[in-house]
Design an enzyme around this catalytic site. Structure first.
Site, short mmCIF file in Angstrom:
data_model
loop_
_atom_site.label_atom_id
_atom_site.label_comp_id
_atom_site.label_asym_id
_atom_site.label_seq_id
_atom_site.Cartn_x
_atom_site.Cartn_y
_atom_site.Cartn_z
N ILE A 101 0.34 -51.75 0.02
CA ILE A 101 -0.45 -51.66 -1.21
C ILE A 101 -1.27 -50.36 -1.29
CG2 ILE A 101 -0.55 -54.15 -1.62
CD1 ILE A 101 -3.48 -54.04 -0.58
N HIS A 128 -5.38 -46.95 16.35
CA HIS A 128 -5.37 -46.96 14.87
C HIS A 128 -4.75 -48.20 14.25
CE1 HIS A 128 -6.73 -42.85 15.27
NE2 HIS A 128 -5.68 -42.61 16.05
N HIS A 164 3.02 -54.80 13.15
CA HIS A 164 3.64 -54.36 11.91
C HIS A 164 4.14 -52.92 12.06
CE1 HIS A 164 -0.66 -53.34 11.51
NE2 HIS A 164 -0.32 -52.41 10.64
N PHE A 165 5.32 -52.70 11.52
CA PHE A 165 5.94 -51.38 11.50
C PHE A 165 5.81 -50.81 10.10
CE2 PHE A 165 7.84 -53.34 15.12
CZ PHE A 165 8.17 -52.32 16.00
N HIS A 166 5.44 -49.55 10.04
CA HIS A 166 5.41 -48.81 8.77
C HIS A 166 6.68 -47.98 8.69
CE1 HIS A 166 0.98 -49.14 7.92
NE2 HIS A 166 0.96 -49.37 9.23
#
Length: 138
Positions: A31, A92, A99-101
């Site tokens: 988001i 960070h 979770h993977f970006h």
């Protein structure tokens, strides 16, 4: 593990722009994206860091990450991208759920920008460290 926003998204209590879902993995658009197509890929298993995730959930993530990367490339037209996964606040991690970006890098101004503070690895230090890591894997 404490409740996170990702747990609420998995349960459908908070809406998301879903990209992919199976019995172990959910992927949805970030988001607050760094670039168009920035997608989060999460296990449904509530693990805070990658080292605490089950092998089954890790394998499920490994199977779908390339497929989702190909979809992001196809839709955005951006062939360069980062896959990022942080573990712990000092590294960070903002949400205490693995979770993977997937972050497309269309140009210098958009996408992930990072510093890389390299340090040389002396051969004797590297050999000793590699031996310790091999022993830890046994």
């Amino acid at each position: 593990m404490s409740e996170t926003i990702f747990g609420k998204i998995i349960r459908g209590e908070i809406p998301c722009h879903k990209v992919y879902e199976d019995d172990r993995v959910l992927a949805f658009l970030d988001i607050n994206p760094l670039s168009r197509g920035h997608t989060l890929v999460i296990p449904k298993e509530p693990a805070q860091t990658l080292d605490t995730l089950s092998e089954e959930s890790a394998a499920a993530l490994g199977r779908v990450l390339p497929r989702i990367c190909r979809a992001v490339i196809a839709v955005t037209g951006v062939k360069e991208y980062n896959v990022l996964e942080n573990n712990g606040g000092g590294a960070h991690q903002a949400i205490a759920h693995v979770h993977f970006h997937i972050i497309p890098k269309p140009n210098h101004a958009e996408g992930l920008g990072i510093g890389w503070p390299m340090q040389p690895l002396a051969p004797p230090t590297g050999a000793a460290l590699a031996a310790k890591l091999r022993a830890a894997l046994e």
